[in-house]
Design an enzyme around this catalytic site. Structure first.
Site, PDB file in Angstrom:
ATOM      1  N   ASP A  51       0.876  -1.170   0.000  1.00 42.10           N
ATOM      2  CA  ASP A  51       0.000   0.000   0.000  1.00 42.10           C
ATOM      3  C   ASP A  51       0.910   1.215   0.000  1.00 42.10           C
ATOM      4  O   ASP A  51       1.687   1.412   0.949  1.00 42.10           O
ATOM      5  CB  ASP A  51      -0.900  -0.011   1.242  1.00 42.10           C
ATOM      6  CG  ASP A  51      -1.902   1.141   1.273  1.00 42.10           C
ATOM      7  OD1 ASP A  51      -1.699   2.128   0.546  1.00 42.10           O
ATOM      8  OD2 ASP A  51      -2.873   1.054   2.052  1.00 42.10           O
ATOM      9  N   VAL A  52       0.857   2.025  -1.044  1.00 43.98           N
ATOM     10  CA  VAL A  52       1.786   3.150  -1.151  1.00 43.98           C
ATOM     11  C   VAL A  52       1.607   4.166  -0.031  1.00 43.98           C
ATOM     12  O   VAL A  52       2.467   5.021   0.186  1.00 43.98           O
ATOM     13  CB  VAL A  52       1.669   3.860  -2.522  1.00 43.98           C
ATOM     14  CG1 VAL A  52       2.052   2.922  -3.646  1.00 43.98           C
ATOM     15  CG2 VAL A  52       0.280   4.441  -2.737  1.00 43.98           C
ATOM     16  N   ASN A  78       2.987   3.221 -10.576  1.00 48.39           N
ATOM     17  CA  ASN A  78       1.734   3.271 -11.315  1.00 48.39           C
ATOM     18  C   ASN A  78       0.497   3.428 -10.432  1.00 48.39           C
ATOM     19  O   ASN A  78      -0.522   3.938 -10.881  1.00 48.39           O
ATOM     20  CB  ASN A  78       1.605   1.993 -12.157  1.00 48.39           C
ATOM     21  CG  ASN A  78       0.220   1.799 -12.725  1.00 48.39           C
ATOM     22  OD1 ASN A  78      -0.203   2.496 -13.645  1.00 48.39           O
ATOM     23  ND2 ASN A  78      -0.531   0.864 -12.146  1.00 48.39           N
ATOM     24  N   TYR A 143      -7.364  15.863  -8.747  1.00 55.94           N
ATOM     25  CA  TYR A 143      -6.619  14.857  -9.498  1.00 55.94           C
ATOM     26  C   TYR A 143      -5.523  15.528 -10.334  1.00 55.94           C
ATOM     27  O   TYR A 143      -4.366  15.084 -10.341  1.00 55.94           O
ATOM     28  CB  TYR A 143      -7.565  14.066 -10.394  1.00 55.94           C
ATOM     29  CG  TYR A 143      -6.886  12.962 -11.169  1.00 55.94           C
ATOM     30  CD1 TYR A 143      -6.511  11.774 -10.541  1.00 55.94           C
ATOM     31  CD2 TYR A 143      -6.612  13.107 -12.525  1.00 55.94           C
ATOM     32  CE1 TYR A 143      -5.891  10.759 -11.252  1.00 55.94           C
ATOM     33  CE2 TYR A 143      -5.990  12.096 -13.241  1.00 55.94           C
ATOM     34  CZ  TYR A 143      -5.627  10.934 -12.601  1.00 55.94           C
ATOM     35  OH  TYR A 143      -5.005   9.933 -13.308  1.00 55.94           O
ATOM     36  N   LYS A 147      -1.300  14.848  -9.939  1.00 61.45           N
ATOM     37  CA  LYS A 147      -0.476  14.351 -11.037  1.00 61.45           C
ATOM     38  C   LYS A 147       0.489  15.423 -11.548  1.00 61.45           C
ATOM     39  O   LYS A 147       1.619  15.123 -11.948  1.00 61.45           O
ATOM     40  CB  LYS A 147      -1.369  13.855 -12.179  1.00 61.45           C
ATOM     41  CG  LYS A 147      -2.161  12.602 -11.829  1.00 61.45           C
ATOM     42  CD  LYS A 147      -1.239  11.429 -11.501  1.00 61.45           C
ATOM     43  CE  LYS A 147      -1.995  10.120 -11.371  1.00 61.45           C
ATOM     44  NZ  LYS A 147      -1.093   8.958 -11.184  1.00 61.45           N
ATOM     45  N   THR A 178      -9.962   1.375 -18.632  1.00 62.39           N
ATOM     46  CA  THR A 178      -9.579   0.542 -17.496  1.00 62.39           C
ATOM     47  C   THR A 178     -10.696   0.622 -16.463  1.00 62.39           C
ATOM     48  O   THR A 178     -11.707   1.298 -16.649  1.00 62.39           O
ATOM     49  CB  THR A 178      -8.268   1.029 -16.855  1.00 62.39           C
ATOM     50  OG1 THR A 178      -8.502   2.292 -16.201  1.00 62.39           O
ATOM     51  CG2 THR A 178      -7.183   1.204 -17.903  1.00 62.39           C
TER      52      THR A 178
END
Length: 268
Positions: A51-52, A78, A143, A147, A178
């Site tokens: 888990d990042v 990713n 978001y 990023k 996805t």
């Protein structure tokens, strides 16, 4: 000797597509998932628990790779989450979660692998960002910010670690078909919200086009090319022509003209 590759968020979507292609090409691939025991009928490559947002799980997963393989050549950062909503109405807790996963998490994984790559005197880190990170998009501002920040972190750390023989780059995908939408946090459309009509319409539009993105194998092939080049560029963009061209337009158009284009696109 086959390069050893670690992909965070490797159990589905873009990460899974990347892992499958790299494994087929003969690379030694390890993917990660927060709950690999829940991923059934998956045999393309090993999945490790990571888990990042949890540094203990990061250290344990990397230790497993190093113990089994003796090295780690490529990190593909990713793992990420989507989030939508008017910034005014998006819960602070969800904003923090998005930054923890999309920015602080990748930084933590890089910090964990760099000592090993420095010992090896080589390594490659590929940060998966987003074309949305090049511009502030309405109702996707959080978001975009996560990023966009990772893009800048990549630029900085790339210069810091180059003297150790380590390369860092980022690859910014556009919209891909996805299951990211299933895990995306949507701020509810509140009945008394001043954003109700516009934001509600945008959500409906997003849901209607969720499966119309590009084939994720396009991203996998782009990552393969990056791994196989000796001198990676700083930025890569992968996606439909108009998505990539939107970055060019932002660079050349006056700010207000570009803003008008975005507002027209989102019917604002």
């Amino acid at each position: 000797m086959s390069k050893v590759i670690l992909i965070t968020g490797g159990s589905s979507g873009i990460g899974k597509s990347i892992g499958i292609l790299l494994a087929q090409k003969g690379y030694k691939v390890y993917g990660t998932s927060r709950n690999p025991e829940k991923v059934t009928n998956f045999t393309a490559f090993p999945l490790l628990a990571l888990d990042v947002r949890n540094t203990d799980t990061i250290q344990k997963a990397i230790a497993i790779v190093i113990k089994k393989e003796g090295r780690l050549d490529v990190l593909i950062n990713n793992a990420g989450v989507g989030i939508t909503g008017p910034i005014e109405e998006t819960p602070d807790e969800e904003i923090h979660k998005a930054f923890q996963t999309n920015l602080y998490g990748p930084i933590a994984v890089m910090k964990a692998v760099l000592p090993h790559m420095r010992t090896q005197k080589n390594g490659l880190i590929i940060n998966v960002t987003s074309i949305a990170g090049y511009m502030g998009l309405p109702y996707r501002g959080i978001y975009s910010a996560t990023k966009g920040a990772l893009e800048l972190i990549t630029e900085a750390i790339r210069m810091e670690v180059k003297m150790f023989g380590i390369e860092v780059t980022n690859v910014a995908p556009g919209d891909f078909a996805t299951n990211i939408a299933a895990g995306r946090y949507h701020t509810p459309v509140f009945e008394n919200s001043p954003y109700k009509e516009v934001y509600g319409n945008m959500l409906t539009e997003m849901d209607a086009h969720v499966d119309e993105g590009s084939d994720p194998t396009m991203m996998a092939e782009a990552v393969l090319r990056i791994i196989e080049t000796s001198k990676p560029k700083i930025h890569y963009k992968v996606g439909a022509f108009m998505q990539k061209f939107s970055i060019v337009l932002k660079r050349i158009l006056p700010d207000k003209m570009y803003e008008k284009l975005l507002m027209n696109h989102y019917k604002l």
